[in-house]
Design a protein around this motif. Structure first.
Motif, PDB file in Angstrom:
ATOM      1  N   VAL A 318     -69.735   2.814  -2.780  1.00 53.26           N
ATOM      2  CA  VAL A 318     -69.721   3.959  -1.865  1.00 53.26           C
ATOM      3  C   VAL A 318     -69.320   3.531  -0.455  1.00 53.26           C
ATOM      4  O   VAL A 318     -68.629   4.261   0.255  1.00 53.26           O
ATOM      5  CB  VAL A 318     -71.095   4.654  -1.859  1.00 53.26           C
ATOM      6  N   VAL A 319     -69.727   2.340  -0.026  1.00 57.52           N
ATOM      7  CA  VAL A 319     -69.313   1.848   1.285  1.00 57.52           C
ATOM      8  C   VAL A 319     -67.787   1.719   1.323  1.00 57.52           C
ATOM      9  O   VAL A 319     -67.159   1.927   2.366  1.00 57.52           O
ATOM     10  CB  VAL A 319     -69.983   0.491   1.600  1.00 57.52           C
ATOM     11  N   GLY A 320     -67.176   1.407   0.170  1.00 53.66           N
ATOM     12  CA  GLY A 320     -65.723   1.381   0.093  1.00 53.66           C
ATOM     13  C   GLY A 320     -65.107   2.712   0.455  1.00 53.66           C
ATOM     14  O   GLY A 320     -64.042   2.777   1.091  1.00 53.66           O
ATOM     15  N   VAL A 321     -65.768   3.795   0.061  1.00 55.39           N
ATOM     16  CA  VAL A 321     -65.303   5.140   0.429  1.00 55.39           C
ATOM     17  C   VAL A 321     -65.419   5.337   1.937  1.00 55.39           C
ATOM     18  O   VAL A 321     -64.533   5.891   2.584  1.00 55.39           O
ATOM     19  CB  VAL A 321     -66.124   6.224  -0.308  1.00 55.39           C
ATOM     20  N   LEU A 322     -66.513   4.855   2.492  1.00 53.42           N
ATOM     21  CA  LEU A 322     -66.801   5.049   3.913  1.00 53.42           C
ATOM     22  C   LEU A 322     -65.740   4.411   4.806  1.00 53.42           C
ATOM     23  O   LEU A 322     -65.330   4.996   5.816  1.00 53.42           O
ATOM     24  CB  LEU A 322     -68.188   4.478   4.235  1.00 53.42           C
ATOM     25  N   VAL A 323     -65.277   3.215   4.431  1.00 57.10           N
ATOM     26  CA  VAL A 323     -64.322   2.501   5.288  1.00 57.10           C
ATOM     27  C   VAL A 323     -62.873   2.829   4.956  1.00 57.10           C
ATOM     28  O   VAL A 323     -61.966   2.475   5.719  1.00 57.10           O
ATOM     29  CB  VAL A 323     -64.533   0.975   5.193  1.00 57.10           C
ATOM     30  N   GLU A 324     -62.650   3.496   3.832  1.00 60.65           N
ATOM     31  CA  GLU A 324     -61.279   3.700   3.343  1.00 60.65           C
ATOM     32  C   GLU A 324     -60.365   4.386   4.358  1.00 60.65           C
ATOM     33  O   GLU A 324     -59.297   3.867   4.705  1.00 60.65           O
ATOM     34  CB  GLU A 324     -61.325   4.528   2.050  1.00 60.65           C
ATOM     35  N   VAL A 325     -60.747   5.568   4.798  1.00 59.65           N
ATOM     36  CA  VAL A 325     -59.829   6.379   5.598  1.00 59.65           C
ATOM     37  C   VAL A 325     -59.502   5.761   6.962  1.00 59.65           C
ATOM     38  O   VAL A 325     -58.335   5.612   7.309  1.00 59.65           O
ATOM     39  CB  VAL A 325     -60.358   7.819   5.754  1.00 59.65           C
ATOM     40  N   PRO A 326     -60.492   5.378   7.794  1.00 58.98           N
ATOM     41  CA  PRO A 326     -60.124   4.814   9.100  1.00 58.98           C
ATOM     42  C   PRO A 326     -59.289   3.540   8.984  1.00 58.98           C
ATOM     43  O   PRO A 326     -58.351   3.337   9.767  1.00 58.98           O
ATOM     44  CB  PRO A 326     -61.478   4.540   9.765  1.00 58.98           C
ATOM     45  N   VAL A 327     -59.604   2.677   8.012  1.00 56.25           N
ATOM     46  CA  VAL A 327     -58.834   1.442   7.849  1.00 56.25           C
ATOM     47  C   VAL A 327     -57.414   1.752   7.394  1.00 56.25           C
ATOM     48  O   VAL A 327     -56.436   1.195   7.914  1.00 56.25           O
ATOM     49  CB  VAL A 327     -59.532   0.496   6.850  1.00 56.25           C
ATOM     50  N   MET A 328     -57.270   2.657   6.430  1.00 51.27           N
ATOM     51  CA  MET A 328     -55.938   2.972   5.915  1.00 51.27           C
ATOM     52  C   MET A 328     -55.081   3.683   6.956  1.00 51.27           C
ATOM     53  O   MET A 328     -53.864   3.477   7.020  1.00 51.27           O
ATOM     54  CB  MET A 328     -56.049   3.811   4.648  1.00 51.27           C
ATOM     55  N   LEU A 329     -55.687   4.514   7.782  1.00 56.70           N
ATOM     56  CA  LEU A 329     -54.919   5.166   8.858  1.00 56.70           C
ATOM     57  C   LEU A 329     -54.417   4.124   9.860  1.00 56.70           C
ATOM     58  O   LEU A 329     -53.327   4.259  10.420  1.00 56.70           O
ATOM     59  CB  LEU A 329     -55.780   6.216   9.558  1.00 56.70           C
ATOM     60  N   THR A 330     -55.200   3.080  10.081  1.00 54.81           N
ATOM     61  CA  THR A 330     -54.751   1.981  10.940  1.00 54.81           C
ATOM     62  C   THR A 330     -53.537   1.288  10.320  1.00 54.81           C
ATOM     63  O   THR A 330     -52.555   0.977  11.013  1.00 54.81           O
ATOM     64  CB  THR A 330     -55.886   0.961  11.145  1.00 54.81           C
ATOM     65  N   LEU A 331     -53.581   1.056   9.021  1.00 61.51           N
ATOM     66  CA  LEU A 331     -52.461   0.416   8.334  1.00 61.51           C
ATOM     67  C   LEU A 331     -51.223   1.309   8.326  1.00 61.51           C
ATOM     68  O   LEU A 331     -50.086   0.822   8.387  1.00 61.51           O
ATOM     69  CB  LEU A 331     -52.861   0.050   6.901  1.00 61.51           C
ATOM     70  N   VAL A 332     -51.432   2.621   8.256  1.00 56.12           N
ATOM     71  CA  VAL A 332     -50.298   3.555   8.342  1.00 56.12           C
ATOM     72  C   VAL A 332     -49.595   3.389   9.687  1.00 56.12           C
ATOM     73  O   VAL A 332     -48.356   3.337   9.762  1.00 56.12           O
ATOM     74  CB  VAL A 332     -50.781   5.012   8.162  1.00 56.12           C
ATOM     75  N   ARG A 333     -50.381   3.287  10.756  1.00 56.89           N
ATOM     76  CA  ARG A 333     -49.786   3.107  12.085  1.00 56.89           C
ATOM     77  C   ARG A 333     -49.029   1.787  12.173  1.00 56.89           C
ATOM     78  O   ARG A 333     -47.946   1.710  12.771  1.00 56.89           O
ATOM     79  CB  ARG A 333     -50.876   3.184  13.160  1.00 56.89           C
ATOM     80  N   ILE A 334     -49.579   0.731  11.582  1.00 64.89           N
ATOM     81  CA  ILE A 334     -48.896  -0.564  11.580  1.00 64.89           C
ATOM     82  C   ILE A 334     -47.578  -0.476  10.818  1.00 64.89           C
ATOM     83  O   ILE A 334     -46.537  -0.982  11.272  1.00 64.89           O
ATOM     84  CB  ILE A 334     -49.798  -1.650  10.958  1.00 64.89           C
ATOM     85  N   ALA A 335     -47.607   0.176   9.656  1.00 65.38           N
ATOM     86  CA  ALA A 335     -46.395   0.313   8.843  1.00 65.38           C
ATOM     87  C   ALA A 335     -45.326   1.100   9.589  1.00 65.38           C
ATOM     88  O   ALA A 335     -44.135   0.738   9.584  1.00 65.38           O
ATOM     89  CB  ALA A 335     -46.730   0.991   7.513  1.00 65.38           C
ATOM     90  N   ASN A 336     -45.715   2.184  10.242  1.00 63.14           N
ATOM     91  CA  ASN A 336     -44.737   2.999  10.968  1.00 63.14           C
ATOM     92  C   ASN A 336     -44.173   2.264  12.186  1.00 63.14           C
ATOM     93  O   ASN A 336     -42.996   2.419  12.531  1.00 63.14           O
ATOM     94  CB  ASN A 336     -45.372   4.320  11.402  1.00 63.14           C
ATOM     95  N   ALA A 337     -45.011   1.441  12.817  1.00 60.15           N
ATOM     96  CA  ALA A 337     -44.555   0.710  14.004  1.00 60.15           C
ATOM     97  C   ALA A 337     -43.607  -0.429  13.658  1.00 60.15           C
ATOM     98  O   ALA A 337     -42.854  -0.900  14.523  1.00 60.15           O
ATOM     99  CB  ALA A 337     -45.755   0.171  14.773  1.00 60.15           C
ATOM    100  N   THR A 338     -43.598  -0.867  12.401  1.00 53.13           N
ATOM    101  CA  THR A 338     -42.760  -2.004  11.993  1.00 53.13           C
ATOM    102  C   THR A 338     -41.613  -1.576  11.075  1.00 53.13           C
ATOM    103  O   THR A 338     -41.015  -2.408  10.406  1.00 53.13           O
ATOM    104  CB  THR A 338     -43.617  -3.057  11.275  1.00 53.13           C
TER     105      THR A 338
END
Length: 345
Positions: A318-338
């Protein structure tokens, strides 16, 4: 998923998860009769209410998978090699190593050994299950190729059916966590094979008899069913975890540490691999996102089946669910910036 905007429900998923955690803990602490009643609704050690909710989570995802699209994968096998190699040859094992290092080593003075092993089991269940649903959101936000993302998800789901149980059993065995192999296989059949088959048959039937427009309307009926089922499941899980959370609130943050590190590591490995092979960004970004994200619905389901609703393994999943969205949105920003680091489309 179409469009490039994440929905309000998905965008604030971590907030809804936190609210459900609070609600579940409050229910378990102040109304202990509720989890005791639910605990009686079992068959073959499977909670019937949770089983229904998990089906509501997983079945709509399986409806979206067009397995005929796998035939198109021959056009770009390197993208499939990146995502499959990362997900099945690297990710489960790095999850085990990182989680063991923190949960059984660095945090050993803060987490009792037996509970640490349960948390490790939940982390392993997460690490062996690449994402099948939210990855469509992450792909859309990075302007990924939707057809190829579908191919990547479909291929990973087929591998999941055969590889998940052996990998999990192997890693839990290394960690001296005893798991009945038949129970693990039963969990995969219940929460992967059956909904996958049901989704395939429903999709095929509706497309052949009612057409693609009706099928899209049918899919729309499940728009928020998956996340609603997830949130209700969390309330039930945390009603069982109430006393544990109140006594050990720090554990939530401790469990999150290896999960976050693992997510960034897997994304980086897959993304750099794709760049080294000069893949299109619309293929590279989703390939990295699938491995970084987790099929947390399956991990929660299997953790409950193997260890119980009030187990540390279920809590870790369940903690995996908790961290999923904010971490993945950070990775989305990294992917778009590169994006400009990859070959032009």
């Amino acid at each position: 998923m179409k469009g490039e905007q994440i929905g309000l429900f998905e965008k604030y998923l971590s907030l809804w998860v936190i609210l459900c955690i609070i609600m579940g803990v409050a229910v378990g602490y102040y109304i202990p009769a509720f989890p005791r009643f639910l605990n009686r609704l079992q068959y073959a050690q499977v909670s019937l209410p949770v089983a229904v909710l998990i089906w509501l989570m997983i079945y709509p995802m399986m409806l979206r998978i067009d397995f005929s699209s796998i035939l198109r994968a021959t056009r770009e096998l390197r993208g499939l090699t990146v995502t499959c190699g990362t997900n099945w040859l690297i990710k489960p094992f790095t999850m085990y190593i990182i989680s063991s290092f923190f949960l059984l080593g660095v945090f050993s003075q803060l987490i009792p050994p037996e509970l640490g092993r349960e948390y490790l089991a939940g982390a392993v269940l997460l690490g062996a299950a690449p994402c099948t649903a939210m990855v469509f959101v992450w792909s859309s936000l990075t302007r990924g190729d939707p057809a190829y993302t579908l191919v990547q998800v479909a291929v990973n789901d087929l591998i999941l059916v055969f590889a998940y149980a052996p990998i999990v059993a192997f890693l839990l065995g290394i960690g001296d966590i005893r798991v009945p192999y038949d129970t693990l296989i039963l969990s995969v059949v219940l929460f992967v094979v059956i909904p996958l088959t049901a989704g395939y048959l429903t999709r095929r039937r509706l497309l052949s008899t009612r057409g693609p427009e009706y099928f899209q309307e049918f899919l729309a009926k499940f728009e928020n069913v998956t996340i609603t089922g997830l949130l209700l499941t969390l309330i039930i899980i945390f009603s069982f975890q109430g006393s544990v959370i109140i006594q050990n609130p720090l554990h939530i943050g401790l469990i999150a540490v290896p999960l976050i590190i693992q997510t960034f590591l897997i994304f980086t490995l897959a993304y750099l691999w794709a760049r080294a092979w000069r893949l299109r960004h619309s293929v590279a970004a989703p390939a990295a996102m699938i491995g970084a994200s987790n099929f947390f619905e399956l991990a929660v389901a299997v953790a409950i089946s193997l260890f119980g609703l009030n187990s540390g393994a279920a809590l870790a999943a369940v903690v995996g669910v908790l961290v999923e969205v904010p971490v993945m949105l950070t990775l989305v920003r990294i992917a778009n910036a590169t994006r400009n680091k990859f070959p032009q489309e």
